[in-house]
Design a protein around this motif. Structure first.
Motif, PDB file in Angstrom:
ATOM      1  N   UNK A   1      18.884 129.186 123.829  1.00  0.00           N
ATOM      2  CA  UNK A   1      19.454 129.177 125.002  1.00  0.00           C
ATOM      3  C   UNK A   1      19.861 127.537 125.553  1.00  0.00           C
ATOM      4  N   UNK A   2      18.877 126.762 125.141  1.00  0.00           N
ATOM      5  CA  UNK A   2      19.106 125.414 125.569  1.00  0.00           C
ATOM      6  C   UNK A   2      19.790 124.294 124.511  1.00  0.00           C
ATOM      7  N   UNK A   3      19.770 124.678 123.327  1.00  0.00           N
ATOM      8  CA  UNK A   3      20.235 123.566 122.163  1.00  0.00           C
ATOM      9  C   UNK A   3      21.457 124.065 121.690  1.00  0.00           C
ATOM     10  N   UNK A   4      22.213 124.955 121.995  1.00  0.00           N
ATOM     11  CA  UNK A   4      23.632 125.374 121.661  1.00  0.00           C
ATOM     12  C   UNK A   4      24.468 124.194 121.777  1.00  0.00           C
ATOM     13  N   UNK A   5      25.222 123.813 120.825  1.00  0.00           N
ATOM     14  CA  UNK A   5      26.139 122.632 121.138  1.00  0.00           C
ATOM     15  C   UNK A   5      25.608 121.249 121.294  1.00  0.00           C
ATOM     16  N   UNK A   6      24.466 121.237 120.987  1.00  0.00           N
ATOM     17  CA  UNK A   6      23.629 119.735 121.126  1.00  0.00           C
ATOM     18  C   UNK A   6      24.073 119.035 119.441  1.00  0.00           C
ATOM     19  N   UNK A   7      24.304 118.009 119.366  1.00  0.00           N
ATOM     20  CA  UNK A   7      24.372 117.113 118.134  1.00  0.00           C
ATOM     21  C   UNK A   7      23.147 116.391 118.246  1.00  0.00           C
ATOM     22  N   UNK A   8      22.092 116.547 117.185  1.00  0.00           N
ATOM     23  CA  UNK A   8      21.135 115.479 117.298  1.00  0.00           C
ATOM     24  C   UNK A   8      21.389 114.212 116.068  1.00  0.00           C
ATOM     25  N   UNK A   9      21.411 112.880 116.560  1.00  0.00           N
ATOM     26  CA  UNK A   9      21.666 112.076 115.898  1.00  0.00           C
ATOM     27  C   UNK A   9      20.333 111.086 115.634  1.00  0.00           C
ATOM     28  N   UNK A  10      19.410 111.318 115.053  1.00  0.00           N
ATOM     29  CA  UNK A  10      18.451 110.557 114.946  1.00  0.00           C
ATOM     30  C   UNK A  10      18.439 109.285 114.006  1.00  0.00           C
TER      31      UNK A  10
END
Length: 144
Positions: free
Chosen positions: A68-77
């Motif tokens: 529900x909440x993380x769609x379309x997020x790009x994590x850049x650690x």
């Protein structure tokens, strides 16, 4: 019936100071949109502490939340360290950035892994000014 072994996948995620495959896998699976695989990295009673949310407990609840909440997020650690605690668990703080279609923000993740390399908890902290956080909270409420 025999179980088939899952292939070991090398992560394309590179984080300065981090080689832990569970932590790398967390970012890799989330960025790939494979939220079930990300949730399966958690221990049975693992907890996700997401910003503005009550703790999300268990892999099924975590997968549902991420879908529900993380769609379309790009994590850049970008960087982190790994430290073995006295109880044998591993603590891994990671800093980086999250980019969405609406905004980008600096983030810190704090992982706690058990001796089986399962995630006991991930705490996600937004590294922003109070005004930026208020704007994000307003943006999140307007999406509902």
């Amino acid at each position: 019936m025999t179980a088939t072994a899952r292939p070991i996948i090398t992560s394309s995620i590179k984080i300065a100071g981090i080689t832990n495959p569970t932590v790398l896998g967390y970012f890799e699976t989330l960025n790939a949109g494979d939220f079930d695989a990300a949730a399966n990295l958690f221990a049975d009673d693992g907890v996700l502490h997401a910003p503005f949310e009550e703790p999300i407990i268990g892999s099924i609840s975590i997968a549902t939340y991420l879908k529900t909440e993380a769609r379309g997020m790009k994590l850049e650690p970008q960087q982190g360290v790994s430290q073995i605690l006295e109880d044998g668990n591993v603590e891994v703080p990671v800093s980086g950035r999250v980019q969405t279609s609406a905004f980008g923000i600096n983030v810190a993740w704090l992982f706690l892994l058990n001796s089986d390399q399962k995630i006991l908890s991930v705490t996600v902290k937004l590294l922003a000014s109070p005004q930026e956080l208020l704007n994000l909270r307003s943006h999140k409420k307007s999406e509902v």
